[in-house]
Design a protein around this motif. Structure first.
Motif, PDB file in Angstrom:
ATOM      1  N   TYR A  42       0.807  -1.220   0.000  1.00 36.37           N
ATOM      2  CA  TYR A  42       0.000   0.000   0.000  1.00 36.37           C
ATOM      3  C   TYR A  42       0.841   1.271   0.000  1.00 36.37           C
ATOM      4  O   TYR A  42       0.348   2.335  -0.302  1.00 36.37           O
ATOM      5  CB  TYR A  42      -0.948   0.012   1.210  1.00 36.37           C
ATOM      6  CG  TYR A  42      -0.240  -0.126   2.535  1.00 36.37           C
ATOM      7  CD1 TYR A  42       0.233   0.986   3.212  1.00 36.37           C
ATOM      8  CD2 TYR A  42      -0.005  -1.377   3.089  1.00 36.37           C
ATOM      9  CE1 TYR A  42       0.909   0.857   4.418  1.00 36.37           C
ATOM     10  CE2 TYR A  42       0.664  -1.519   4.290  1.00 36.37           C
ATOM     11  CZ  TYR A  42       1.118  -0.395   4.958  1.00 36.37           C
ATOM     12  OH  TYR A  42       1.790  -0.533   6.136  1.00 36.37           O
ATOM     13  N   ASP A  43       2.116   1.168   0.327  1.00 33.45           N
ATOM     14  CA  ASP A  43       2.974   2.341   0.420  1.00 33.45           C
ATOM     15  C   ASP A  43       4.019   2.274  -0.688  1.00 33.45           C
ATOM     16  O   ASP A  43       4.882   1.400  -0.689  1.00 33.45           O
ATOM     17  CB  ASP A  43       3.635   2.365   1.803  1.00 33.45           C
ATOM     18  CG  ASP A  43       4.307   3.691   2.128  1.00 33.45           C
ATOM     19  OD1 ASP A  43       4.134   4.660   1.363  1.00 33.45           O
ATOM     20  OD2 ASP A  43       5.009   3.751   3.153  1.00 33.45           O
ATOM     21  N   GLU A  44       3.935   3.194  -1.634  1.00 32.62           N
ATOM     22  CA  GLU A  44       4.849   3.208  -2.788  1.00 32.62           C
ATOM     23  C   GLU A  44       6.275   3.546  -2.369  1.00 32.62           C
ATOM     24  O   GLU A  44       6.494   4.329  -1.452  1.00 32.62           O
ATOM     25  CB  GLU A  44       4.383   4.235  -3.824  1.00 32.62           C
ATOM     26  CG  GLU A  44       3.232   3.778  -4.666  1.00 32.62           C
ATOM     27  CD  GLU A  44       3.627   2.777  -5.750  1.00 32.62           C
ATOM     28  OE1 GLU A  44       4.828   2.564  -6.000  1.00 32.62           O
ATOM     29  OE2 GLU A  44       2.713   2.207  -6.337  1.00 32.62           O
ATOM     30  N   HIS A  45       7.226   2.943  -3.054  1.00 36.17           N
ATOM     31  CA  HIS A  45       8.649   3.207  -2.868  1.00 36.17           C
ATOM     32  C   HIS A  45       9.335   3.087  -4.221  1.00 36.17           C
ATOM     33  O   HIS A  45       8.745   2.603  -5.185  1.00 36.17           O
ATOM     34  CB  HIS A  45       9.273   2.187  -1.909  1.00 36.17           C
ATOM     35  CG  HIS A  45       8.890   2.400  -0.491  1.00 36.17           C
ATOM     36  ND1 HIS A  45       9.532   3.282   0.329  1.00 36.17           N
ATOM     37  CD2 HIS A  45       7.917   1.824   0.259  1.00 36.17           C
ATOM     38  CE1 HIS A  45       8.974   3.250   1.526  1.00 36.17           C
ATOM     39  NE2 HIS A  45       7.994   2.377   1.513  1.00 36.17           N
ATOM     40  N   LEU A  46      10.599   3.479  -4.278  1.00 37.55           N
ATOM     41  CA  LEU A  46      11.382   3.285  -5.496  1.00 37.55           C
ATOM     42  C   LEU A  46      11.618   1.791  -5.709  1.00 37.55           C
ATOM     43  O   LEU A  46      11.563   1.006  -4.764  1.00 37.55           O
ATOM     44  CB  LEU A  46      12.719   4.017  -5.403  1.00 37.55           C
ATOM     45  CG  LEU A  46      12.650   5.540  -5.303  1.00 37.55           C
ATOM     46  CD1 LEU A  46      14.054   6.117  -5.142  1.00 37.55           C
ATOM     47  CD2 LEU A  46      11.953   6.150  -6.498  1.00 37.55           C
ATOM     48  N   TYR A  47      11.908   1.421  -6.942  1.00 37.70           N
ATOM     49  CA  TYR A  47      12.111   0.015  -7.289  1.00 37.70           C
ATOM     50  C   TYR A  47      12.963  -0.077  -8.543  1.00 37.70           C
ATOM     51  O   TYR A  47      13.070   0.876  -9.312  1.00 37.70           O
ATOM     52  CB  TYR A  47      10.772  -0.706  -7.511  1.00 37.70           C
ATOM     53  CG  TYR A  47       9.891   0.005  -8.507  1.00 37.70           C
ATOM     54  CD1 TYR A  47       9.994  -0.265  -9.864  1.00 37.70           C
ATOM     55  CD2 TYR A  47       8.983   0.973  -8.091  1.00 37.70           C
ATOM     56  CE1 TYR A  47       9.215   0.410 -10.785  1.00 37.70           C
ATOM     57  CE2 TYR A  47       8.197   1.650  -9.004  1.00 37.70           C
ATOM     58  CZ  TYR A  47       8.317   1.369 -10.347  1.00 37.70           C
ATOM     59  OH  TYR A  47       7.545   2.038 -11.265  1.00 37.70           O
ATOM     60  N   GLY A 110      15.067   0.873   0.917  1.00 35.24           N
ATOM     61  CA  GLY A 110      15.396   0.866   2.345  1.00 35.24           C
ATOM     62  C   GLY A 110      15.167  -0.502   2.963  1.00 35.24           C
ATOM     63  O   GLY A 110      16.071  -1.114   3.531  1.00 35.24           O
ATOM     64  N   ASP A 111      13.945  -1.017   2.837  1.00 36.20           N
ATOM     65  CA  ASP A 111      13.613  -2.320   3.425  1.00 36.20           C
ATOM     66  C   ASP A 111      14.077  -3.488   2.559  1.00 36.20           C
ATOM     67  O   ASP A 111      14.158  -4.615   3.033  1.00 36.20           O
ATOM     68  CB  ASP A 111      12.102  -2.433   3.679  1.00 36.20           C
ATOM     69  CG  ASP A 111      11.662  -1.596   4.877  1.00 36.20           C
ATOM     70  OD1 ASP A 111      12.512  -1.323   5.749  1.00 36.20           O
ATOM     71  OD2 ASP A 111      10.478  -1.236   4.941  1.00 36.20           O
ATOM     72  N   GLU A 112      14.350  -3.224   1.312  1.00 28.01           N
ATOM     73  CA  GLU A 112      14.895  -4.212   0.371  1.00 28.01           C
ATOM     74  C   GLU A 112      14.076  -5.504   0.282  1.00 28.01           C
ATOM     75  O   GLU A 112      14.498  -6.563   0.737  1.00 28.01           O
ATOM     76  CB  GLU A 112      16.359  -4.542   0.705  1.00 28.01           C
ATOM     77  CG  GLU A 112      17.283  -3.381   0.471  1.00 28.01           C
ATOM     78  CD  GLU A 112      18.757  -3.762   0.511  1.00 28.01           C
ATOM     79  OE1 GLU A 112      19.100  -4.901   0.872  1.00 28.01           O
ATOM     80  OE2 GLU A 112      19.563  -2.881   0.160  1.00 28.01           O
ATOM     81  N   TRP A 113      12.932  -5.408  -0.347  1.00 25.14           N
ATOM     82  CA  TRP A 113      12.136  -6.594  -0.679  1.00 25.14           C
ATOM     83  C   TRP A 113      12.646  -7.118  -2.009  1.00 25.14           C
ATOM     84  O   TRP A 113      12.313  -6.582  -3.070  1.00 25.14           O
ATOM     85  CB  TRP A 113      10.657  -6.238  -0.787  1.00 25.14           C
ATOM     86  CG  TRP A 113       9.987  -5.962   0.513  1.00 25.14           C
ATOM     87  CD1 TRP A 113       9.768  -4.741   1.094  1.00 25.14           C
ATOM     88  CD2 TRP A 113       9.435  -6.931   1.400  1.00 25.14           C
ATOM     89  NE1 TRP A 113       9.110  -4.896   2.274  1.00 25.14           N
ATOM     90  CE2 TRP A 113       8.894  -6.235   2.493  1.00 25.14           C
ATOM     91  CE3 TRP A 113       9.350  -8.330   1.372  1.00 25.14           C
ATOM     92  CZ2 TRP A 113       8.266  -6.884   3.557  1.00 25.14           C
ATOM     93  CZ3 TRP A 113       8.721  -8.963   2.425  1.00 25.14           C
ATOM     94  CH2 TRP A 113       8.189  -8.240   3.499  1.00 25.14           C
ATOM     95  N   TRP A 114      13.472  -8.174  -1.992  1.00 22.49           N
ATOM     96  CA  TRP A 114      14.029  -8.760  -3.208  1.00 22.49           C
ATOM     97  C   TRP A 114      13.100  -9.839  -3.740  1.00 22.49           C
ATOM     98  O   TRP A 114      12.608 -10.681  -2.978  1.00 22.49           O
ATOM     99  CB  TRP A 114      15.400  -9.373  -2.934  1.00 22.49           C
ATOM    100  CG  TRP A 114      16.476  -8.345  -2.921  1.00 22.49           C
ATOM    101  CD1 TRP A 114      17.057  -7.774  -1.831  1.00 22.49           C
ATOM    102  CD2 TRP A 114      17.091  -7.748  -4.063  1.00 22.49           C
ATOM    103  NE1 TRP A 114      18.008  -6.861  -2.225  1.00 22.49           N
ATOM    104  CE2 TRP A 114      18.048  -6.822  -3.589  1.00 22.49           C
ATOM    105  CE3 TRP A 114      16.932  -7.901  -5.446  1.00 22.49           C
ATOM    106  CZ2 TRP A 114      18.844  -6.062  -4.437  1.00 22.49           C
ATOM    107  CZ3 TRP A 114      17.731  -7.143  -6.297  1.00 22.49           C
ATOM    108  CH2 TRP A 114      18.664  -6.239  -5.798  1.00 22.49           C
TER     109      TRP A 114
END
Length: 154
Positions: A42-47, A110-114
């Motif tokens: 639900y919270d957009e981040h860079l990718y 930041g949280d790095e969801w790979w």
């Protein structure tokens, strides 16, 4: 037109994946959006997407692979003399993926969801319009931000 079927899993979480079908004229932004929704974020981040073509656990190999990144990140990198392709401009057909190729997707620097993305298959279709959709969901999405025990940080 070609249609790609992708198996998207979060690295380190077994028995959790999504199957996504996309026409070749979808952008990597389109692919990001479906992954984002299919894992209940639900919270957009860079990718960024890293076109490794092979499965690897080597972060060096992943970071050395051609990178297609969020438009804001692509623009910022140009200021440092690095050229990164924008997910808004690059289409799936632009990278020459083959069946069984694997590439990687990093959500949230930041949280790095790979994520590991495998090209399950590629079919020729008569479709003319761009489309992308989630076709199968296995396993429960982890929370985007885990609830930390408040006592742990007191």
């Amino acid at each position: 037109m070609k249609t790609y079927q992708f198996r998207v899993s979060i690295i380190g979480i077994p028995k959790l994946y999504r199957l996504i079908e996309a026409s070749e004229n979808c952008t990597f932004d389109d692919l990001h959006n479906v992954i984002f929704q299919s894992f209940d974020r639900y919270d957009e981040h860079l990718y960024s997407f890293f076109i490794t073509r092979k499965d690897t656990k080597s972060m060096r190999n992943i970071y050395d692979a051609p990178q297609i990144t969020h438009p804001v990140s692509a623009e910022e990198m140009m200021g440092y003399g690095e050229r990164k392709e924008s997910t808004a401009k690059m289409q799936i057909c632009d990278v020459g993926l083959n069946e069984k190729d694997v590439f990687h997707y990093l959500f949230d620097f930041g949280d790095e969801w790979w994520h590991r993305i495998k090209v399950q298959n590629i079919k020729e279709t008569k479709a003319k319009k761009k489309y992308i959709k989630l076709i199968k969901s296995v396993g429960e999405s982890p929370p985007q931000y885990p609830d930390y025990d408040d006592e742990e940080y007191e």
